[in-house]
Scaffold this active site. Structure first.
Site, mmCIF file in Angstrom:
data_model
loop_
_atom_site.group_PDB
_atom_site.id
_atom_site.type_symbol
_atom_site.label_atom_id
_atom_site.label_comp_id
_atom_site.label_asym_id
_atom_site.label_seq_id
_atom_site.Cartn_x
_atom_site.Cartn_y
_atom_site.Cartn_z
ATOM 1 N N LYS A 22 -5.514 -16.872 6.061
ATOM 2 C CA LYS A 22 -6.514 -16.039 6.736
ATOM 3 C C LYS A 22 -6.684 -14.700 6.008
ATOM 4 C CE LYS A 22 -5.356 -13.396 10.449
ATOM 5 N NZ LYS A 22 -5.812 -12.000 10.241
ATOM 6 N N ASN A 23 -5.565 -14.055 5.707
ATOM 7 C CA ASN A 23 -5.665 -12.716 5.123
ATOM 8 C C ASN A 23 -6.123 -12.736 3.668
ATOM 9 O OD1 ASN A 23 -4.925 -11.678 7.530
ATOM 10 N ND2 ASN A 23 -2.874 -11.018 6.929
ATOM 11 N N ARG A 92 -10.975 -5.965 12.549
ATOM 12 C CA ARG A 92 -10.749 -4.878 11.602
ATOM 13 C C ARG A 92 -11.122 -5.270 10.165
ATOM 14 N NH1 ARG A 92 -7.952 -0.148 10.578
ATOM 15 N NH2 ARG A 92 -6.934 -0.110 8.552
ATOM 16 N N CYS A 116 -6.704 -6.155 15.972
ATOM 17 C CA CYS A 116 -5.463 -6.229 16.748
ATOM 18 C C CYS A 116 -5.048 -4.852 17.238
ATOM 19 C CB CYS A 116 -4.345 -6.781 15.861
ATOM 20 S SG CYS A 116 -4.139 -8.544 16.011
ATOM 21 N N ARG A 121 -4.273 2.433 13.144
ATOM 22 C CA ARG A 121 -4.885 1.792 11.977
ATOM 23 C C ARG A 121 -6.119 2.534 11.468
ATOM 24 N NH1 ARG A 121 -4.579 -4.646 12.847
ATOM 25 N NH2 ARG A 121 -4.194 -4.650 10.630
ATOM 26 N N ASP A 124 -8.626 6.108 6.567
ATOM 27 C CA ASP A 124 -8.733 7.273 5.678
ATOM 28 C C ASP A 124 -8.469 6.924 4.213
ATOM 29 O OD1 ASP A 124 -6.133 6.765 6.757
ATOM 30 O OD2 ASP A 124 -5.419 8.629 5.872
ATOM 31 N N ASP A 304 3.941 -8.979 9.780
ATOM 32 C CA ASP A 304 3.282 -10.068 10.510
ATOM 33 C C ASP A 304 4.248 -11.174 10.946
ATOM 34 O OD1 ASP A 304 0.880 -8.796 10.343
ATOM 35 O OD2 ASP A 304 0.004 -10.108 8.825
ATOM 36 N N ARG A 396 -7.264 -16.566 16.674
ATOM 37 C CA ARG A 396 -7.819 -15.767 15.580
ATOM 38 C C ARG A 396 -7.117 -16.078 14.260
ATOM 39 N NH1 ARG A 396 -7.042 -9.823 16.322
ATOM 40 N NH2 ARG A 396 -7.550 -10.105 14.133
HETATM 41 C C1 UD1 Z 1 -3.373 -6.230 6.554
HETATM 42 C C2 UD1 Z 1 -3.306 -7.593 7.207
HETATM 43 C C3 UD1 Z 1 -2.419 -7.556 8.446
HETATM 44 C C4 UD1 Z 1 -1.046 -6.979 8.077
HETATM 45 C C5 UD1 Z 1 -1.167 -5.660 7.324
HETATM 46 C C6 UD1 Z 1 0.161 -5.163 6.783
HETATM 47 C C7 UD1 Z 1 -5.466 -8.542 6.670
HETATM 48 C C8 UD1 Z 1 -6.795 -8.987 7.152
HETATM 49 N N1 UD1 Z 1 -4.650 -8.005 7.586
HETATM 50 O O1 UD1 Z 1 -3.965 -5.341 7.483
HETATM 51 O O2 UD1 Z 1 -2.293 -8.858 8.955
HETATM 52 O O3 UD1 Z 1 -0.298 -6.762 9.248
HETATM 53 O O4 UD1 Z 1 -2.061 -5.818 6.196
HETATM 54 O O5 UD1 Z 1 0.759 -6.110 5.978
HETATM 55 O O6 UD1 Z 1 -5.123 -8.705 5.514
HETATM 56 N N2 UD1 Z 1 -3.206 2.900 7.033
HETATM 57 C C9 UD1 Z 1 -3.584 4.220 6.982
HETATM 58 N N3 UD1 Z 1 -4.807 4.528 6.459
HETATM 59 C C10 UD1 Z 1 -5.654 3.580 5.952
HETATM 60 C C11 UD1 Z 1 -5.254 2.229 6.001
HETATM 61 C C12 UD1 Z 1 -4.028 1.910 6.545
HETATM 62 O O7 UD1 Z 1 -2.849 5.091 7.422
HETATM 63 O O8 UD1 Z 1 -6.743 3.924 5.482
HETATM 64 C C13 UD1 Z 1 -1.897 2.540 7.631
HETATM 65 C C14 UD1 Z 1 -2.059 1.677 8.879
HETATM 66 O O9 UD1 Z 1 -2.277 2.469 10.004
HETATM 67 C C15 UD1 Z 1 -0.748 0.963 8.925
HETATM 68 C C16 UD1 Z 1 -0.392 0.779 7.444
HETATM 69 O O10 UD1 Z 1 -1.197 1.707 6.732
HETATM 70 O O11 UD1 Z 1 0.243 1.728 9.549
HETATM 71 C C17 UD1 Z 1 -0.638 -0.620 6.908
HETATM 72 O O12 UD1 Z 1 -1.974 -0.963 7.065
HETATM 73 P P1 UD1 Z 1 -2.753 -1.883 6.018
HETATM 74 O O13 UD1 Z 1 -1.822 -2.305 4.931
HETATM 75 O O14 UD1 Z 1 -4.005 -1.190 5.641
HETATM 76 O O15 UD1 Z 1 -3.097 -3.127 6.918
HETATM 77 P P2 UD1 Z 1 -4.472 -3.903 7.038
HETATM 78 O O16 UD1 Z 1 -5.095 -4.023 5.679
HETATM 79 O O17 UD1 Z 1 -5.263 -3.377 8.146
#
Ligand code: UD1
Length: 413
Positions: A22-23, A92, A116, A121, A124, A304, A396
């Site tokens: 999925k990811n 997201r 989720c 999340r 920035d 995850d 999902r």
């Molecule tokens: C992806 C995965 C999700 C997994 C996560 C971490 C997909 C579709 N989803 O989510 O299943 O749990 O990676 O392995 O691939 N953060 C910031 N600023 C940003 C972006 C992220 O502070 O701009 C923080 C988030 O709040 C969080 C951490 O970084 O605490 C990790 O988030 P991120 O790696 O971005 O996860 P996703 O890409 O949303």
């Protein structure tokens, strides 16, 4: 289907086939926006999230056609600069269309994402990257707009190796002018799959899978055909299910390298693991010992799989400590597991899990995707009947979880 009823099951036994990731598929579908040709994707998992992404890129102006587990995505001359709020709100990962639209059209307007409920999340880091590539960013009420005549390559340092930010910036940089370097990039296998896909379309991305990714912008990306990698989180979930029921299950269609963190932890917990070429045999008949787990960006232990691991450790011998470092609010399964008799104490980002002899079935709520999976797993070993409600979260991210578990002996309906 709005609930899953799980009864105490015998040790799981048999074979489980793993679906496409999925990811991995979600960013790849978003990246198709960059292509001027036709893209064929194979091994697509038929999931709610994939459907939302299909609808999103379709609304943006791409033609999408399904055929079995294949997806055909065709570019048109009518790519829109705006992603519909209704779809972005639901998931997201829809935010991943921002980089490709901006790069291809020079302008994008998109709602801030939903998904989720596991922490704030923010986005920035995505925006910091686009800004470094020369985009003007404007925030409105619940949406963000970005524009740039043509993005130009630059150096981007991520304060945290965010998976989504790495993907979004990498996609945007493929059609930018010049060279982009992403430092402290995420190293997840899904990033490598996306980079491979982009390169197959004619992009020049090197270093994916390390913390420094270099992208040399090109003028245009063409069509291609790509097979999505197997879902390591789905595989890990069933590995844990096999282990905690004391069963013996062969998990097929896996990429062993991607499973190293979970293999290491299950081995430490006393599970016997046999590795073949693209399958892995899990034997939990020796029982489960306590282990400590700390979630980290890849190649650390995946956040995850943290809830599922907690279910297993709830019935392991001894006391385990689980530290969640990736998301600040990812213990929502804990109150539900406690309702089933688990002995878990939370202290900030740590959980102390004291293994108990048995859990008891109860009505529990899937608060998010992986929390839902952890409750189904707990139901397999709990005395009596467990009803997991709000299973739309599970749908999902897991292709036919009921069928796959049923075929290895689980009592689930
Ligand atoms: C992806 C995965 C999700 C997994 C996560 C971490 C997909 C579709 N989803 O989510 O299943 O749990 O990676 O392995 O691939 N953060 C910031 N600023 C940003 C972006 C992220 O502070 O701009 C923080 C988030 O709040 C969080 C951490 O970084 O605490 C990790 O988030 P991120 O790696 O971005 O996860 P996703 O890409 O949303």
């Amino acid at each position: 289907m709005d609930r899953l009823i799980v009864e105490k099951s015998p040790p799981l036994n048999g074979i489980i086939n793993i679906s496409g990731s999925k990811n991995a598929v979600l960013p790849i579908m978003a990246a198709s926006i960059l292509s001027s040709g036709e893209v064929k994707l194979e091994e697509i998992p038929r999931l709610e999230d994939v459907l939302v992404m299909e609808q999103t890129i379709n609304a943006i102006g791409l033609e999408v056609e399904e055929e079995g587990n294949n997806l055909y995505i065709k570019s048109t001359n009518n790519i829109k600069c705006e992603a519909p709020y209704e779809l972005v709100r639901r998931m997201r990962a829809s935010f991943l269309v921002m980089g490709p639209i901006l790069s291809r059209k020079g302008r994008v307007k998109i709602a801030l994402p939903g998904g989720c409920n596991i922490g704030t999340r923010p986005v920035d880091l995505h925006l910091k990257g686009f800004s470094a590539l020369g985009a003007d960013i404007e925030m409105g009420h619940g949406f963000v707009e970005a524009s740039a005549f043509r993005l130009s390559g630059s150096k981007v340092y991520l304060d945290f190796p965010s998976v989504g930010a790495t993907e979004n910036i990498m996609m945007a940089a493929t059609l930018a002018k010049g060279i982009t370097i992403i430092e402290n990039a995420a190293e997840e296998p899904e990033i490598v799959d996306l980079a491979n896909f982009l390169n197959e379309m004619g992009a020049r991305v090197i270093g994916a899978g390390t913390d420094c990714i270099r992208i040399e912008g090109v003028e245009e990306l063409k069509g291609t055909s790509h097979t999505v990698i197997p879902d390591r989180i789905e595989a890990g979930t069933y590995m844990i299910a096999a282990a905690m029921t004391g069963g013996r299950v062969t998990i097929r269609n896996v990429e062993i390298e991607h499973l190293r963190p979970i293999i290491a932890k299950l081995t430490e917990a006393g599970v016997i693991i046999t590795i073949n070429e693209n399958e892995i045999v899990i034997d939990g008949s020796n029982g489960i010992r306590h282990v400590d787990v700390k979630t980290l960006p890849y190649p650390g232990f995946p956040t995850d799989l943290q809830p599922q691991m907690m279910s297993m450790l709830s019935v392991a011998e001894g006391t385990s400590i689980i530290i969640e470092t990736v998301f600040e609010n990812r213990f929502q399964h804990v109150p539900e597991l406690k309702r089933m008799g688990a002995d878990i104490k939370i202290e900030g980002r740590s959980a102390v899990v004291q293994g108990v002899d048995s859990l008891t079935g109860a009505e529990v709520r899937a608060t998010d995707l992986r929390a839902g999976a952890s409750l189904v797993l707990a139901g397999l070993v709990a005395e009596g009947r467990t009803e997991v409600i709000e299973v739309q979260h599970i749908q999902r991210g897991y292709v036919d979880m009921k069928g796959k578990l049923e075929r290895v002996g689980a009592k689930i309906r």
